[in-house]
Design an enzyme around this catalytic site. Structure first.
Site, PDB file in Angstrom:
ATOM      1  N   ASP A  40       0.820  -1.222   0.000  1.00  0.00           N
ATOM      2  CA  ASP A  40       0.000   0.000   0.000  1.00  0.00           C
ATOM      3  C   ASP A  40       0.847   1.262   0.000  1.00  0.00           C
ATOM      4  OD1 ASP A  40      -2.032  -1.715   0.177  1.00  0.00           O
ATOM      5  OD2 ASP A  40      -2.788  -1.057   2.127  1.00  0.00           O
ATOM      6  N   SER A  87     -14.280   6.844  -3.891  1.00  0.00           N
ATOM      7  CA  SER A  87     -13.115   6.602  -3.068  1.00  0.00           C
ATOM      8  C   SER A  87     -13.088   7.657  -1.957  1.00  0.00           C
ATOM      9  CB  SER A  87     -11.913   6.779  -3.975  1.00  0.00           C
ATOM     10  OG  SER A  87     -10.920   5.909  -3.632  1.00  0.00           O
ATOM     11  N   LYS A 120     -11.338   3.139   9.512  1.00  0.00           N
ATOM     12  CA  LYS A 120     -11.284   2.837   8.074  1.00  0.00           C
ATOM     13  C   LYS A 120     -10.919   1.370   7.968  1.00  0.00           C
ATOM     14  CE  LYS A 120      -9.515   4.491   3.654  1.00  0.00           C
ATOM     15  NZ  LYS A 120      -9.285   3.183   3.064  1.00  0.00           N
ATOM     16  N   ARG A 141     -17.103  -2.881  -5.725  1.00  0.00           N
ATOM     17  CA  ARG A 141     -17.024  -1.483  -6.126  1.00  0.00           C
ATOM     18  C   ARG A 141     -16.664  -1.322  -7.611  1.00  0.00           C
ATOM     19  NH1 ARG A 141     -13.124   3.020  -3.435  1.00  0.00           N
ATOM     20  NH2 ARG A 141     -11.501   1.681  -4.281  1.00  0.00           N
ATOM     21  N   LYS A 325      -4.948   8.474   7.108  1.00  0.00           N
ATOM     22  CA  LYS A 325      -4.239   7.206   6.947  1.00  0.00           C
ATOM     23  C   LYS A 325      -3.259   6.959   8.107  1.00  0.00           C
ATOM     24  CE  LYS A 325      -4.259   4.819   3.649  1.00  0.00           C
ATOM     25  NZ  LYS A 325      -4.478   4.381   2.312  1.00  0.00           N
ATOM     26  N   CYS A 441      23.079 -28.552  25.404  1.00  0.00           N
ATOM     27  CA  CYS A 441      23.701 -27.980  24.211  1.00  0.00           C
ATOM     28  C   CYS A 441      24.143 -26.548  24.474  1.00  0.00           C
ATOM     29  CB  CYS A 441      22.733 -28.035  23.038  1.00  0.00           C
ATOM     30  SG  CYS A 441      23.337 -27.174  21.576  1.00  0.00           S
TER      31      CYS A 441
HETATM   32  S1  IVH Z   1     -17.246   5.956   3.575  1.00  0.00           S
HETATM   33  C1  IVH Z   1     -18.195   7.847  -0.822  1.00  0.00           C
HETATM   34  N1  IVH Z   1     -16.410   4.765   5.692  1.00  0.00           N
HETATM   35  O1  IVH Z   1     -12.333   3.094   2.113  1.00  0.00           O
HETATM   36  C2  IVH Z   1     -17.237   6.947  -0.145  1.00  0.00           C
HETATM   37  N2  IVH Z   1     -15.455   4.128   3.628  1.00  0.00           N
HETATM   38  O2  IVH Z   1     -10.400   4.477   0.452  1.00  0.00           O
HETATM   39  C3  IVH Z   1     -17.679   6.785   1.241  1.00  0.00           C
HETATM   40  N3  IVH Z   1     -13.780   2.339   3.826  1.00  0.00           N
HETATM   41  O3  IVH Z   1     -14.228   2.967  -0.831  1.00  0.00           O
HETATM   42  C4  IVH Z   1     -16.915   5.757   1.901  1.00  0.00           C
HETATM   43  N4  IVH Z   1     -13.949   2.080   5.989  1.00  0.00           N
HETATM   44  O4  IVH Z   1     -14.292   0.938   0.762  1.00  0.00           O
HETATM   45  C5  IVH Z   1     -16.294   4.855   4.375  1.00  0.00           C
HETATM   46  N5  IVH Z   1     -15.815   3.766   7.694  1.00  0.00           N
HETATM   47  C6  IVH Z   1     -15.688   3.869   6.358  1.00  0.00           C
HETATM   48  C7  IVH Z   1     -14.800   3.061   5.634  1.00  0.00           C
HETATM   49  C8  IVH Z   1     -14.701   3.230   4.260  1.00  0.00           C
HETATM   50  C9  IVH Z   1     -13.367   1.661   4.885  1.00  0.00           C
HETATM   51  C10 IVH Z   1     -13.281   2.132   2.450  1.00  0.00           C
HETATM   52  C11 IVH Z   1     -14.340   2.163   1.403  1.00  0.00           C
HETATM   53  C12 IVH Z   1     -13.901   3.254   0.479  1.00  0.00           C
HETATM   54  C13 IVH Z   1     -12.423   3.267   0.728  1.00  0.00           C
HETATM   55  C14 IVH Z   1     -11.769   4.533   0.284  1.00  0.00           C
END
Ligand code: IVH
Length: 693
Positions: A40, A87, A120, A141, A325, A441
């Site tokens: 990543d 995203s 996340k 997606r 991040k 040993c």
């Molecule tokens: S909200 C309109 N909430 O992270 C997009 N996404 O890097 C709203 N993800 O595509 C996404 N945890 O697959 C949201 N608590 C969370 C999340 C989350 C993981 C993922 C998701 C998104 C990606 C973007």
């Protein structure tokens, strides 16, 4: 957490074009089955480099460039999404977060009323379509506009029920992933099937979600993070759902029987200031290493529907949300060698030598490889690209080879045919290989361990002195020390009268050490200092420990069905040594021990609830001072346990108290973010005064 992440520097147009192709290939592999050619971190760096180049040369931007596209523009599916699945933009620190929030508030022309802060989740985005309360379709997606139908996975995903509590028509969005336990099970199943394992939980989840004709089924987990009514649904429930705040939507989703992060230690919260947001970010980051599933950041969203509507979307991501991040915990690096070492109990353990790689704040050059069976199970080869995992205090470990990155130059790992320490034969009847000479040993290492400061504490017995005694045939194990005569010691080179008398006095004093230390000195496999204290406190005497069977040993906290037979077998192996210790008059009981109360007995008999640290889990960090200045970490832990507490080496949500001296570092920060009570050594000394040695 650094605010300015590095990016790949692209010197010219050729380098730029190559970088675009590399990013495209990596993204395609990643979204296809989780088998990226880059980790990543490397992918993010590459895309930032591409972005920087494009900012300077706007007329050279290639149409295939991954920037500004969902999934790096790599995947397409054939099921159109009702509403694009976008995203998230990223920030990498508190300062960038504040800048992002300020620009959002400028756009809105007012402050954001409330923020939602949630983990996340590190898996794959999925849309789960429910009609009349029934789960009818699962779509990945894809490129955000259209995804792939993976409805065949219905029924294998924990947290995503076939029916909702109400007969509603709604699309739930969330992340599909594998928990640590599911990942282990999946690896075991794949192992049994074709002898290989998955590289990490994320790629295991990606492969599993798409797999249709595997002869084995692996379980997945779903966590929801959003709910959308169909765009043309103007029914009353749909309209209401559109008007709810994000936090209320999540409450509704959970009420439908769907799993959300609320069931975890890092559930979503609503914050009304950026300080609160940052505080929660730190709390979630601090809990990351203890979670049973992967997170790669924290998502911060405007909570109110009105704020979200006004902020709107860019082509790639919502403007009302951001991903904060966290540093990577897994990277891909090269396995350049394997070292074999025999430990003090005779166990022969392989260690991976890696091309240095930065992981979670430190540079990793060595990692655990467990044992020979593990190496063959994973099919590891020298020169392989391997995934390496490290988070928090854990010892870095090699997870798996990245098989699709093989070049053909990889070589088999040489497995030793003889003990790497003494050259004698290897007993390979168990999964963990052992020198046939066992403890003998590495007698020097096991004796040095037994006489160390945290065990028998025999001063003046350095390794060279132990070696001298072994060479002279005076001792074969540490129990023999108690039978040494003054004459024997005086006969040794460089041993004068004073040092002989001092050493004999130190050996005599060691006979009075409590059972917990004597037991620890035995170096029973799988038991360190704190486990030895627990065993000694549980049984009270060496006799009781020796007569306990595997089941009785399992009554000690932290000893499970795997470890207990090892302890029993070790005590049998050590029988002669223990007998010698008894004969020498070494203490075989734990001072102040009272038998554990049986349910019918007087509850006062072994009541520890009156002790000052009763029921508390205590961690020590930094340099001790005042009355505690001279105490080693082990002595501090002994003190905590004498005072009725539980000592632990790492701060978690379960910690009750952190004793923090000068130069306390990350443990203090973690305790602060978790709201754990912190005391200085002096204050702690007052609390446990009578128990200080
Ligand atoms: S909200 C309109 N909430 O992270 C997009 N996404 O890097 C709203 N993800 O595509 C996404 N945890 O697959 C949201 N608590 C969370 C999340 C989350 C993981 C993922 C998701 C998104 C990606 C973007």
């Amino acid at each position: 957490m650094t605010d300015a992440p590095p990016s790949t520097l692209l010197a010219d147009q050729t380098a730029y074009a190559e970088a675009v192709q590399l990013a495209l290939d990596a993204a395609a592999a990643y979204y296809r089955d989780g088998t990226s050619t880059l980790d990543d971190d490397a992918y993010d760096r590459l895309v930032r480099g591409i972005q920087a180049y494009e900012a300077e040369h706007p007329d050279e931007v290639l149409p295939t460039s991954p920037t500004g596209k969902v999934a790096g523009g790599a995947v397409v599916g054939d099921v159109p999404h009702t509403v694009p699945m976008l995203s998230l933009d990223n920030v990498f620190g508190a300062e960038q977060l504040a800048d992002w929030a300020a620009s959002l508030e400028r756009r809105l022309g007012r402050p954001v009323t409330a923020w939602s802060v949630e983990p996340k989740l590190d898996g794959l985005a999925i849309a789960a379509r429910y009609r009349g309360g029934r789960l009818t379709q699962l779509v990945t997606r894809g490129d955000g506009v259209a995804g792939e139908d993976v409805s065949h996975a219905i029924g294998t995903i924990v947290g995503l029920p076939a029916r909702l509590a109400e007969p509603v028509t709604v699309e739930l969005r969330g992340e599909v992933m594998m928990t640590a336990a599911q990942f282990e099970q999946a690896c075991a199943k794949r192992q049994a099937h074709d002898g290989t394992t998955f590289a990490n939980p994320r790629s295991a989840a990606a492969g599993t979600l798409r797999a249709q004709d595997r002869p084995y089924v692996c379980e997945l987990t779903f966590f929801g993070y959003g709910a959308l009514p169909l765009p043309d649904d103007s029914s009353e429930p749909a309209t209401r759902l559109r008007e709810l705040a994000h936090s209320e939507v999540m409450g509704w989703v959970a009420g439908q029987g769907v799993q959300t992060p609320a069931v975890t230690d890092v559930g979503g919260i609503v914050a009304t200031s950026l300080e609160q947001v940052q505080e929660r970010v730190e709390q979630i980051a601090a809990k990351r290493a203890d979670l049973a599933f992967g997170i790669d950041g924290i998502v911060i969203k405007c909570d109110l529907a009105a704020d979200q509507a006004q902020a709107g979307f860019s082509s790639r991501a919502p403007r009302w949300a951001i991903a904060y991040k966290l540093p990577a915990t897994e990277k891909i690096t090269k396995l350049i060698g394997v070292e074999w070492n025999t430990g003090r109990t005779g166990i022969i353990a392989p260690r991976a030598v890696l091309e240095p790689v930065e992981l979670d704040g430190s540079v990793v050059t060595y990692a655990t490889l467990h044992n020979v069976a593990d190496i063959t199970r994973r099919g590891l080869m020298l020169g392989d690209s391997v995934t390496v995992y490290k988070a928090g205090d854990v010892i870095p470990r090699v997870e798996a080879p990245v098989v699709h990155l093989r070049t053909g130059d990889e070589r088999p790992i040489e497995i030793p045919q003889a003990c790497p320490s003494c050259g004698d034969a290897i007993d390979s009847s168990q999964e963990r290989w052992r020198c046939v000479r066992g403890r003998q040993c590495r007698a020097i290492a096991s004796i040095a361990y037994a006489v160390g400061r945290d065990t028998l504490d025999i001063e003046g017995l350095a390794e060279n002195r132990i070696q001298q005694m072994l060479d002279a045939g005076l001792i074969v194990d540490f129990a023999d020390l108690f039978f040494l005569t003054r004459e024997q010691l005086l006969d040794l080179e460089r041993m004068g009268e004073t040092s002989t008398d001092n050493l004999l006095a130190a050996i005599e004093r060691a006979k009075g050490q409590p059972l917990s230390r004597v037991f620890c000195a035995l170096g029973v496999r799988g038991t360190g200092r704190s486990m030895s204290r627990r065993i000694a406190r549980h049984f009270g005497s060496m006799d009781a420990i020796r007569t306990a069977d595997a089941e009785a040993i399992q009554a000690v906290e932290g000893i499970g069905p795997e470890k207990s037979p090892v302890v029993v077998a070790e005590l049998i192996e050590l029988a002669d040594l223990i007998d010698k210790l008894v004969k020498a008059g070494v203490t075989m009981t734990e001072p102040g021990w009272t038998p554990p109360a049986d349910p019918g007995a007087d509850p006062e008999a072994s009541d520890t609830s009156a002790l000052p640290l009763a029921g508390m889990s205590v961690v020590v960090t930094g340099a001790m001072s005042g009355a505690l200045e001279a105490l080693s970490r082990n002595q501090m832990n002994e003190l905590i346990e004498r005072a009725g507490g539980k000592s632990s080496s790492s701060v978690s949500a379960k910690t009750s108290l952190l004793v923090a001296g000068e130069k306390a570092g990350s443990k203090r920060t973690k305790a602060e973010s978790l709201g754990v009570r912190i005391v200085a050594p002096e204050e702690f000394a007052e609390l446990v005064g009578p128990y200080i040695p």
